[in-house]
Write a protein that holds these residues in place. Sequence first.
Motif, PDB file in Angstrom:
ATOM      1  N   ASP A  19       3.662  14.471   4.810  1.00 26.71           N
ATOM      2  CA  ASP A  19       3.886  14.549   3.372  1.00 26.71           C
ATOM      3  C   ASP A  19       3.059  13.462   2.679  1.00 26.71           C
ATOM      4  N   ILE A  20       3.127  13.422   1.345  1.00 26.70           N
ATOM      5  CA  ILE A  20       2.300  12.468   0.598  1.00 26.70           C
ATOM      6  C   ILE A  20       2.641  11.034   0.969  1.00 26.70           C
ATOM      7  N   GLU A  21       3.916  10.731   1.129  1.00 26.25           N
ATOM      8  CA  GLU A  21       4.309   9.365   1.510  1.00 26.25           C
ATOM      9  C   GLU A  21       3.751   9.012   2.879  1.00 26.25           C
ATOM     10  N   ALA A  24       0.145   8.097   2.334  1.00 26.60           N
ATOM     11  CA  ALA A  24       0.030   6.787   1.690  1.00 26.60           C
ATOM     12  C   ALA A  24       0.266   5.659   2.682  1.00 26.60           C
ATOM     13  N   LEU A  47      -1.512  11.536  -4.543  1.00 28.19           N
ATOM     14  CA  LEU A  47      -1.662  10.605  -3.427  1.00 28.19           C
ATOM     15  C   LEU A  47      -1.942   9.191  -3.932  1.00 28.19           C
ATOM     16  N   ARG A  49      -0.903   7.907  -6.709  1.00 29.86           N
ATOM     17  CA  ARG A  49       0.380   7.396  -7.203  1.00 29.86           C
ATOM     18  C   ARG A  49       1.215   6.853  -6.053  1.00 29.86           C
ATOM     19  N   ALA A  50       1.222   7.601  -4.947  1.00 32.65           N
ATOM     20  CA  ALA A  50       1.995   7.163  -3.784  1.00 32.65           C
ATOM     21  C   ALA A  50       1.418   5.886  -3.181  1.00 32.65           C
ATOM     22  N   HIS A  53       2.479   3.071  -5.413  1.00 28.17           N
ATOM     23  CA  HIS A  53       3.894   2.740  -5.221  1.00 28.17           C
ATOM     24  C   HIS A  53       4.167   2.093  -3.858  1.00 28.17           C
ATOM     25  N   SER A  54       3.237   2.269  -2.904  1.00 26.74           N
ATOM     26  CA  SER A  54       3.479   1.754  -1.549  1.00 26.74           C
ATOM     27  C   SER A  54       3.400   0.232  -1.478  1.00 26.74           C
ATOM     28  N   THR A 206      -4.894  15.927   0.433  1.00 30.57           N
ATOM     29  CA  THR A 206      -3.809  16.722  -0.140  1.00 30.57           C
ATOM     30  C   THR A 206      -4.393  18.056  -0.577  1.00 30.57           C
ATOM     31  N   GLN A 272       3.149  11.355 -13.319  1.00 29.51           N
ATOM     32  CA  GLN A 272       4.010  12.138 -12.423  1.00 29.51           C
ATOM     33  C   GLN A 272       3.999  13.602 -12.847  1.00 29.51           C
TER      34      GLN A 272
END
Length: 600
Positions: A19-21, A24, A47, A49-50, A53-54, A206, A272
């Motif tokens: 998944d995207i997370e 990341a 991606l 954005r993730a 956020h990571s 992605t 988002q």
Amino acid sequence: MNDRAAMSLVKSNRPRFTDIEGLAAMVRRGDSLGVGGHHFARLPIALLRAIAHSGVKDLHYVCWAGGLPLELLLEADAVAEIDLCFSSLDIFGLPPRFRAAAESEAIPVRDWTALAMIQALRAAQQNLPSMPFQLPEGSDMLSRLPGARAMPDPIAGTDMGFIPPLRLDTFVVHAQRADENGNVQVIGPRALDFAMAGAARKVLVTVEEIVPVGALRQDGRQSVLTRNQVSAIALAPGGAWPASCLPFYVTDYQALSEVFAARETPLADSLQLPSDGVPKPLQRAAKVRAETALAMPALAHDAEKASIDEIIAARIAAELDNESFASAGAVSPLANVAYRLAKATHAPDMIIATMSCGHLDIAPSPMILSLIESLDCETAVTHAGGDDTYSTYYQPGAVTHEIVGAAQVDRRGRVNTIALRKPSGGLIRLPGQGGMADVANMHRDYLLYIPRHSVQSLVDEVEIVSSARGLLTPAEREPMGYRTGQALVFTDLCVFRLDRISRELIVIETMPGVMQLQIRDATGFAVTFDADCREVPLPSSDALAVLRNRIDPLGLRRLEFVSAKERGALIAEILAADRAMVELCIAAQEIARRKLRTPW
């Protein structure tokens, strides 16, 4: 995924699906990170954005363009170094976080020529210690390129540039589809995606859809990144929004306008994807065909005298003929308008390439903001990558024209689009030269425009020579395999020619109603007028009708001629008109669909 698994992940014959997370988490502290896509097309926004956020830090951002991806990562304090050719938010102007970082010198910024970056990526891709490239003659760019050297070619003895490999730890990209084996489909211009993928240790993708093995063979024009070049894939429908991903959806310019206006809201939050996915009008707009847009009734603009933007567009169009091959660069509404006007009127056989030559040989479709990319993608004879564009068209000298906007030009026709020094000593960061340092010599004709002629924009000597026509005369150009054409600078007051003898600008034409004294007073160097200097003719009524009603019904060309204070109101006006025109096109497409009884 644990740290050891993430660190050991490289390309294999069976890419990992996650998944995207999960993607990341594979981006590590200190990675050199390349980002795929181009302008507002196929940007891996979800991606990025993730990644933001990571909490990952100290990334080395490497890309032809900065733009929105770099803004996202800078906001997250994730970037420690920047290597690029150009950074802009397209019609929305200069990126504020990039400018702040560059002007404060808080983060090192290295400006590359496009060709040097392509060759450095190819050196990494091909496991070579260096790659040669044509020198950006007349500019200061060689000294800015990391590790680049000029030396005689070992066989011919000609001076060439040589650049070491530019290796990436991670490359992130959004694409249309992947099959269940991990082969990745890219539709439309490839930018530098394939060169960057080849130079990267990890390639994280992605996609809008995952399809059965064999399904990609059913599609027509496409490029495929084969599974052995991919590390991991995540399904992310709408993963490029608010950028586009054709044929699924077009760019959401209204959302982008709101994102850039809401400076208090973090980009990672405002970008988002809506809970119900990509808005349906954007999906329907992506299905509008060129024949539908071309069949729309012409707008009925009031019969008023030609404005300066229309005069310049028509004058530039007059430089083009049926033998022209004109390339539109990164952010050039005026050039796009001039090219399309010429092809729609007196030069139907000319070749136009848009999206930095990613769309080759397009039809002169109307410049409806939300549909420009999809119409060009549809009508283009073929699609290309930026690396292919250079080797096939630019380096051989096949392109005749690329009309480029300039922030500052000096009396010798040299350009500065990198940075200006304030009287206080501080910097004003500009977008960068993109590929101007290369094409200033490669293309037959060297055409610049400065929308607002002033002593600040036309100076005696630029501080940084980001590009120049270093090879000016036939004797200088022919040994390099380049044709010799015009070297012109268009402004709202006059047209300059770069004289081959004095190698300085002289005025050959004045804009209607402009006096010579007005030009002298507004120029930062002593002005010379050609003995045959004449006035630029006004566009014919027929040309104006085509320009206003068929080619540029929204008046996108005006964006190049307004001040920063006026720009916001003009963009709002254009976006409102764009929505109305897209709705009409969708309605017309729906009527056509019902007649044929085909689904959206």
